[in-house]
Design a protein around this motif. Structure first.
Motif, short mmCIF file in Angstrom:
data_model
loop_
_atom_site.label_atom_id
_atom_site.label_comp_id
_atom_site.label_asym_id
_atom_site.label_seq_id
_atom_site.Cartn_x
_atom_site.Cartn_y
_atom_site.Cartn_z
N VAL A 1 0.66 -1.30 -0.13
CA VAL A 1 -0.02 -0.05 -0.02
C VAL A 1 0.94 1.33 0.02
O VAL A 1 2.04 1.21 0.40
CB VAL A 1 -0.79 0.04 1.17
CG1 VAL A 1 -2.02 -1.07 1.14
CG2 VAL A 1 -0.10 -0.06 2.58
N GLN B 1 -1.48 6.18 -2.53
CA GLN B 1 -2.46 6.25 -3.82
C GLN B 1 -3.82 5.46 -3.73
O GLN B 1 -4.43 5.32 -4.68
CB GLN B 1 -1.51 5.88 -5.08
CG GLN B 1 -0.36 6.43 -5.31
CD GLN B 1 -0.35 8.36 -5.45
OE1 GLN B 1 -1.42 8.55 -5.81
NE2 GLN B 1 0.42 9.05 -5.16
N VAL B 2 -3.61 4.62 -2.59
CA VAL B 2 -4.53 3.76 -2.63
C VAL B 2 -5.02 3.24 -1.24
O VAL B 2 -4.26 3.91 -0.38
CB VAL B 2 -4.15 1.76 -2.95
CG1 VAL B 2 -3.72 1.81 -4.28
CG2 VAL B 2 -3.13 1.67 -2.11
N GLY C 1 -8.72 -0.28 -6.23
CA GLY C 1 -7.65 0.24 -5.38
C GLY C 1 -6.36 -0.41 -5.40
O GLY C 1 -5.87 -0.74 -6.51
N SER C 2 -6.08 -1.12 -4.23
CA SER C 2 -4.80 -2.06 -4.01
C SER C 2 -4.84 -2.99 -4.91
O SER C 2 -3.92 -3.63 -4.80
CB SER C 2 -4.48 -2.35 -2.56
OG SER C 2 -5.53 -2.95 -2.12
N ASP D 1 -10.46 0.82 -12.07
CA ASP D 1 -10.22 2.21 -11.24
C ASP D 1 -10.31 3.28 -11.99
O ASP D 1 -9.49 2.93 -13.25
CB ASP D 1 -9.21 1.96 -10.09
CG ASP D 1 -9.38 2.51 -8.93
OD1 ASP D 1 -9.61 2.17 -7.81
OD2 ASP D 1 -9.32 3.75 -8.96
N SER E 1 -8.23 5.72 -11.20
CA SER E 1 -6.87 6.21 -10.72
C SER E 1 -5.84 5.33 -11.30
O SER E 1 -5.87 4.06 -10.88
CB SER E 1 -6.70 5.97 -9.13
OG SER E 1 -5.35 6.24 -8.77
N ALA F 1 -3.54 4.00 -8.76
CA ALA F 1 -3.89 2.85 -7.77
C ALA F 1 -3.83 1.65 -8.58
O ALA F 1 -3.26 0.51 -8.16
CB ALA F 1 -5.46 3.08 -7.52
N VAL G 1 -0.47 0.26 -8.59
CA VAL G 1 -0.15 -0.33 -7.09
C VAL G 1 -0.90 -1.86 -7.29
O VAL G 1 -0.11 -3.01 -6.79
CB VAL G 1 -0.73 0.26 -5.89
CG1 VAL G 1 -0.55 -0.54 -4.87
CG2 VAL G 1 0.05 1.43 -5.88
N ASP H 1 -5.65 8.39 3.29
CA ASP H 1 -6.32 7.69 2.49
C ASP H 1 -6.80 8.57 1.24
O ASP H 1 -7.00 9.72 1.43
CB ASP H 1 -7.57 7.10 2.95
CG ASP H 1 -7.37 5.79 3.73
OD1 ASP H 1 -6.56 4.95 3.14
OD2 ASP H 1 -7.94 5.64 4.45
N ALA I 1 -10.94 7.77 -3.00
CA ALA I 1 -11.25 6.37 -2.53
C ALA I 1 -12.49 6.57 -1.36
O ALA I 1 -13.00 5.55 -1.02
CB ALA I 1 -10.35 5.84 -1.83
#
Ligand SMILES: C[S@@+](CC[C@H](N)C(=O)[O-])C[C@H]1O[C@@H](n2cnc3c(N)ncnc32)[C@H](O)[C@@H]1O
Length: 285
Positions: A84, A87-88, A123-124, A144, A146, A149, A152, A209, A213
């Protein structure tokens, strides 16, 4: 070592950090590169000046409420180590329940032998990766908005040797998905914090965070409204949605889905008996 733990714990307590003793133990174990429980078998071990310096730096950052997981660089999700960074979203224990519920659904799936899954707002990558690891029969897509993200998530997928089994899409909602995809299962933990509440959250969350998100719009429900409708062209006959949500959102989200073309099958609770996961079936026409 006992004194270092004692003093470090007191420092973190003064800074308002939850579970200060556990936190200093985890930071020290990280610096000494031993499992936390082994600390107590090594009470006599001396801490070198360099190790002490590193620990002080981490303690200062934790005291400023940087999340422990950012300092360690990873967290555990259903036993998988997930990298992590800011960014996530740091995966939460509640989301493990969603992962477990989705896995059970896929294991019992009676339709096609290769069910297709979409992880919305990956996310992650924690949910997509968990399902890829645990359900080798499934085809997994993860999206996502992003790109940072997704980078990652890709690293995490490679780490767990499932990079080939997950297709990642940069996409605002469903707009970036190739036409023709059909999902038997849509899982997701969309942003659900009402915008005005973000400032009331713990510093670890509100400052570290990604806002992207967390922010679910003025009432926190904006993504559920979008999902209930925008998912339509991508759901396979009889497809399910399994979505995490926040406190007090079960009823309005149930209505949003029932008013679109979904049949709400159940709402599942977390370990504290709070409603947490909506399970809805696509109404075939
Ligand atoms: C609450 S986080 C969940 C992350 C991860 N699935 C988990 O459970 O730990 C929500 C994710 O949705 C993504 N997101 C926000 N707006 C989006 C949009 N319009 N389209 C797609 N993804 C979006 C965010 O970037 C973030 O990664």
């Amino acid at each position: 070592m006992v004194e270092v733990i004692q003093r470090g714990g007191e420092f973190l307590a003064r800074k308002g950090v939850d579970s200060p003793r556990l936190q200093i133990e985890l930071l020290l174990a990280h610096v000494l590169q031993v499992p936390r429980l082994k600390l107590y078998l090594n009470f006599e071990r001396t801490i070198t000046d360099a190790e002490m310096e590193t620990l002080r730096g981490l303690l200062r950052r934790r005291g400023k409420r940087e999340p422990l997981q950012h300092l360690l660089g990873s967290t555990s999700f259903c036993g998988l180590e997930i990298l992590v960074n800011p960014q996530v979203l740091i995966p939460r224990p509640e989301t493990e329940l969603l992962g477990e519920r989705a896995r059970r659904f896929l294991d019992a799936f009676g339709g096609t032998p290769t069910p297709t899954v979409l992880d919305f707002g990956t996310g992650s990558g924690c949910l997509a990766i968990l399902l890829a690891v645990q359900c080798p029969q499934a085809r997994i897509h993860a999206l996502d908005i992003s790109e940072a993200a997704l980078n990652v998530a890709r690293q995490n997928a490679a780490r767990h040797q499932v990079a080939e089994r997950i297709e990642f899409h940069v996409s605002d909602g469903f707009a970036g998905l190739p036409a023709g995809l059909r999902f038997d299962l849509l899982v997701g933990n969309p942003p659900y914090v009402p915008s005005a509440e973000i400032e009331t959250l713990q510093p670890e969350v509100r400052r570290h965070d990604p806002r992207l998100a967390l922010d679910g719009g003025s009432d926190g429900l904006c993504f559920y409204r979008r999902l209930a409708v925008e998912a339509a062209p991508f759901v396979a006959p009889g497809g399910r949605a399994m979505l995490e949500f926040g406190a007090g959102q079960a009823e309005p989200i149930g209505k949003i889905f029932s008013n679109a073309d979904w049949i709400v099958e159940s709402v599942e609770e977390d370990y504290s008996h709070r409603p947490r996961i909506l399970i809805a079936r696509w109404r075939d026409k």
